[in-house]
Scaffold this motif. Structure first.
Motif, PDB file in Angstrom:
ATOM      1  N   ARG A 158       0.876  -1.176   0.000  1.00  0.00           N
ATOM      2  CA  ARG A 158       0.000   0.000   0.000  1.00  0.00           C
ATOM      3  C   ARG A 158       0.904   1.213   0.000  1.00  0.00           C
ATOM      4  O   ARG A 158       1.835   1.307   0.791  1.00  0.00           O
ATOM      5  CB  ARG A 158      -0.915   0.008   1.226  1.00  0.00           C
ATOM      6  CG  ARG A 158      -1.459   1.396   1.559  1.00  0.00           C
ATOM      7  CD  ARG A 158      -2.531   1.409   2.637  1.00  0.00           C
ATOM      8  NE  ARG A 158      -3.852   1.276   2.042  1.00  0.00           N
ATOM      9  CZ  ARG A 158      -4.974   1.783   2.584  1.00  0.00           C
ATOM     10  NH1 ARG A 158      -4.932   2.445   3.719  1.00  0.00           N
ATOM     11  NH2 ARG A 158      -6.128   1.621   1.988  1.00  0.00           N
ATOM     12  N   HIS A 159       0.647   2.149  -0.900  1.00  0.00           N
ATOM     13  CA  HIS A 159       1.443   3.380  -0.909  1.00  0.00           C
ATOM     14  C   HIS A 159       0.618   4.530  -1.468  1.00  0.00           C
ATOM     15  O   HIS A 159      -0.446   4.338  -2.081  1.00  0.00           O
ATOM     16  CB  HIS A 159       2.737   3.205  -1.697  1.00  0.00           C
ATOM     17  CG  HIS A 159       2.547   2.895  -3.157  1.00  0.00           C
ATOM     18  ND1 HIS A 159       2.437   1.607  -3.642  1.00  0.00           N
ATOM     19  CD2 HIS A 159       2.457   3.701  -4.248  1.00  0.00           C
ATOM     20  CE1 HIS A 159       2.284   1.632  -4.946  1.00  0.00           C
ATOM     21  NE2 HIS A 159       2.294   2.902  -5.351  1.00  0.00           N
TER      22      HIS A 159
ATOM     23  N   ILE B  17      -2.626   3.477  -3.580  1.00  0.00           N
ATOM     24  CA  ILE B  17      -2.474   2.258  -4.376  1.00  0.00           C
ATOM     25  C   ILE B  17      -2.409   1.069  -3.422  1.00  0.00           C
ATOM     26  O   ILE B  17      -1.593   1.052  -2.501  1.00  0.00           O
ATOM     27  CB  ILE B  17      -1.182   2.299  -5.217  1.00  0.00           C
ATOM     28  CG1 ILE B  17      -1.043   3.636  -5.948  1.00  0.00           C
ATOM     29  CG2 ILE B  17      -1.122   1.107  -6.161  1.00  0.00           C
ATOM     30  CD1 ILE B  17      -1.825   3.808  -7.179  1.00  0.00           C
ATOM     31  N   ASP B  18      -3.258   0.087  -3.648  1.00  0.00           N
ATOM     32  CA  ASP B  18      -3.245  -1.155  -2.866  1.00  0.00           C
ATOM     33  C   ASP B  18      -3.042  -2.325  -3.813  1.00  0.00           C
ATOM     34  O   ASP B  18      -3.841  -2.541  -4.731  1.00  0.00           O
ATOM     35  CB  ASP B  18      -4.552  -1.326  -2.104  1.00  0.00           C
ATOM     36  CG  ASP B  18      -4.684  -0.361  -0.929  1.00  0.00           C
ATOM     37  OD1 ASP B  18      -3.941  -0.537   0.054  1.00  0.00           O
ATOM     38  OD2 ASP B  18      -5.513   0.562  -1.006  1.00  0.00           O
ATOM     39  N   ASP B  19      -1.968  -3.084  -3.581  1.00  0.00           N
ATOM     40  CA  ASP B  19      -1.667  -4.253  -4.419  1.00  0.00           C
ATOM     41  C   ASP B  19      -1.697  -3.911  -5.903  1.00  0.00           C
ATOM     42  O   ASP B  19      -2.225  -4.661  -6.731  1.00  0.00           O
ATOM     43  CB  ASP B  19      -2.650  -5.394  -4.119  1.00  0.00           C
ATOM     44  CG  ASP B  19      -2.519  -5.905  -2.696  1.00  0.00           C
ATOM     45  OD1 ASP B  19      -1.377  -6.077  -2.234  1.00  0.00           O
ATOM     46  OD2 ASP B  19      -3.555  -6.116  -2.042  1.00  0.00           O
ATOM     47  N   GLY B  20      -1.148  -2.758  -6.246  1.00  0.00           N
ATOM     48  CA  GLY B  20      -1.032  -2.373  -7.640  1.00  0.00           C
ATOM     49  C   GLY B  20      -2.276  -1.747  -8.243  1.00  0.00           C
ATOM     50  O   GLY B  20      -2.269  -1.372  -9.416  1.00  0.00           O
ATOM     51  N   LYS B  21      -3.337  -1.605  -7.461  1.00  0.00           N
ATOM     52  CA  LYS B  21      -4.578  -1.025  -7.980  1.00  0.00           C
ATOM     53  C   LYS B  21      -4.909   0.270  -7.255  1.00  0.00           C
ATOM     54  O   LYS B  21      -4.701   0.390  -6.046  1.00  0.00           O
ATOM     55  CB  LYS B  21      -5.733  -2.020  -7.818  1.00  0.00           C
ATOM     56  CG  LYS B  21      -5.561  -3.296  -8.632  1.00  0.00           C
ATOM     57  CD  LYS B  21      -6.742  -4.226  -8.453  1.00  0.00           C
ATOM     58  CE  LYS B  21      -6.583  -5.494  -9.287  1.00  0.00           C
ATOM     59  NZ  LYS B  21      -7.732  -6.424  -9.116  1.00  0.00           N
TER      60      LYS B  21
END
Length: 536
Positions: free
Chosen positions: A296-297, A310-314
């Motif tokens: 998560r970022h 962004i969570d897991d690339g989404k």
């Protein structure tokens, strides 16, 4: 027993390894240092990392051995270098021509030792360039204060010596999907530029639905060439053209109104070569951030004027953002850090640069100006304005701090999000909501203002409470400054991408609002990078 001299030759075209004719390489038993080892030690003396690597291996050959493993290493390195232009790297920086001459002129153990060091230097130069970039960011622009995740050079040599050569070299560039998509876009735009680009520019000041004429025809042809409009013979700015313009605007971060005003026209007329340069710059920027960004970022793309979670690339949350003005000392810097907490009902501690440059002149003219601010002395006491003659101070001697207590009108709004850093940059709310309706949103002093700060707060709190809204609102209702710690810190990345390659759809572009990408491209050109195209 004496060692016979060997002749090792090398072919770059077939990528085969030095062929060696040897009767034996063992020196007299009492010889402590062979000519090969001495040459390696001398050649590596000026490079501490290479010298330490060879000392750690007892000066064993990494590249110039006669075994199949050494051959695979040579072959893999030269193949990787042949593919360097695909990464937007300066092919001329990896002097394989000189290496070829050196390989063909090997006549002694000393020659072989010098060649061994030369290949290690070549490997390290290529590895750093493809892994973490050709340029040093801060040398190009002072606003790029990012810490590039450089790898230990000795560690690279050591890891390579124990790995599959091809697999190791393939793993050096960024492995994220964005970089792969940018590489693909680079190839597509190189082909586009070679074909002449998108054709003539549109000569007009403004075009609207219902108009006709040569400028509309030029717009039609440009939109067809760009892939936004199916082939048509219309000479009128009809509904299909309006929709095509709207699609173009949406994919370039512009207000979607279907009208070709000056801003939209400038983007439509931007040539394919310039777009190719943006793609190559974006690839270099990706190499500067070649590190895990976090499961998560938070991602803030400065010229895109948006902040995302962004969570897991989404993307799980996205909001409009206002970033720093294009003014010295106000441009938002680029760096990464960890968000630690949020402050609800924050006090605004006015940065000294703003206090002395903006508020001190006001106070000198009228001591009761900026009445929303408190004047604080060095002991933390509020100073009555009627006892201070502000005219006696200048920017250097002004001894006070300025603070704005929590309120609906606070410059930071009702919440700020902290990732403590030396640049005093953070994300925050703002009472000035009208700016979020603007197409270009570069108006702050450097910090990032969020269009939906409460929803952003709820998103950040979700992992640590079943009622993020209730938690936030209960603290907000107190009217008191309250710190809410994040149980898990969240990486924050302030990036600058004018070329964006989404998972689906066409590559998108944004304006170079601070001119940073233009400076990066100039520096890449100076380093030997070429787009290999013609203007179009």
């Amino acid at each position: 027993m004496t060692a016979a001299l060997a002749v090792r030759t090398f072919s770059l075209t077939c990528l085969l390894a030095l062929s060696l004719s040897v009767a034996g390489w063992i020196r007299p038993a009492d010889a402590q240092v062979t000519a090969f080892v001495q040459a390696v030690a001398e050649g590596a003396a000026a490079d501490r990392d290479i010298a330490e690597f060879y000392r750690s291996t007892g000066y064993a050959a990494l590249w110039t051995g006669t075994d199949r493993t050494s051959a695979k290493r040579r072959e893999a390195l030269l193949r990787a270098i042949e593919e360097a232009p695909a990464h937007g790297l300066p092919a001329a920086a990896y002097d394989t021509a000189a290496l070829k001459v050196g390989l063909r002129s090997v006549r002694s153990e000393r020659d072989l030792g010098r060649l061994e060091v030369a290949m290690s230097k070549l490997f390290l130069t290529y590895a750093r360039d493809v892994q973490t970039g050709v340029l040093t960011p801060a040398k190009v622009d002072a606003g790029i204060v990012r810490e590039v995740p450089y790898r230990d050079r000795k560690g690279l040599l050591s890891a390579f010596s124990k790995s599959s050569p091809t697999g190791f070299l393939r793993a050096l560039p960024p492995q994220n999907p964005e970089y792969v998509r940018l590489m693909k876009a680079k190839v597509e735009f190189e082909r586009l530029v070679a074909r002449g680009g998108w054709g003539p520019e549109v000569a007009a000041s403004k075009l609207e639905p219902g108009q006709s004429g040569q400028a509309v025809v030029a717009l039609r042809n440009r939109l067809i060439a760009m892939g936004y409009l199916k082939r048509t013979a219309t000479t009128t700015y009809d509904e299909r053209m309006r929709q095509a313009v709207g699609a173009f605007q949406a994919e370039h971060g512009l207000d979607v109104d279907g009208v070709v005003g000056p801003g939209t026209l400038a983007e439509i007329n931007t040539g394919a070569t310039t777009r190719l340069h943006q793609i190559i710059v974006a690839m270099e920027r990706e190499r500067w951030t070649n590190m895990p960004r976090g499961k998560r970022h938070i991602l803030v793309n400065i010229p895109d004027f948006h902040a995302q979670v962004i969570d897991d690339g989404k993307v799980t949350f996205k909001t409009r953002a206002v970033v720093g003005s294009d003014v010295a000392d106000q441009r938002t810097p680029e760096f990464s850090d960890m968000m630690e907490h949020m402050v609800i009902n924050p006090t605004w501690n006015v940065p000294r640069s703003i206090a002395i440059k903006e508020y001190l002149p006001l106070l000198q003219r009228n001591p009761y100006a900026a009445g929303h601010l408190r004047i604080i002395d060095r002991r933390g006491r509020t100073v009555p304005r009627d006892v201070v003659d502000f005219r006696q101070f200048n920017e250097r001697t002004f001894p006070f701090d300025l603070k704005q207590p929590p309120s609906d009108g606070n410059a930071l709004g009702l919440v700020k999000f902290m990732f403590p850093n030396r640049y005093n940059i953070y994300l925050h709310d703002t009472p000035t909501k009208n700016l979020f309706g603007r197409e270009a949103r570069a108006f702050s002093h450097g910090c990032i203002r969020l269009g939906d700060p409460f929803d952003f707060a709820y998103t950040l709190l979700m992992p640590q409470t079943s009622d993020p809204v209730g938690l936030f609102q209960s603290q907000l209702a107190t009217g008191r400054e309250t710190i809410v710690e994040l149980e898990e810190y969240i990486p924050v990345h302030l990036i600058y991408r004018t070329a964006i390659a989404p998972a689906k759809g066409r590559i998108q572009f944004r304006r170079d609002i601070y001119g940073r990408d233009a400076r990066i491209w100039q520096a890449l050109q100076s380093a030997g990078v070429s787009s290999g195209g013609v203007q179009g």
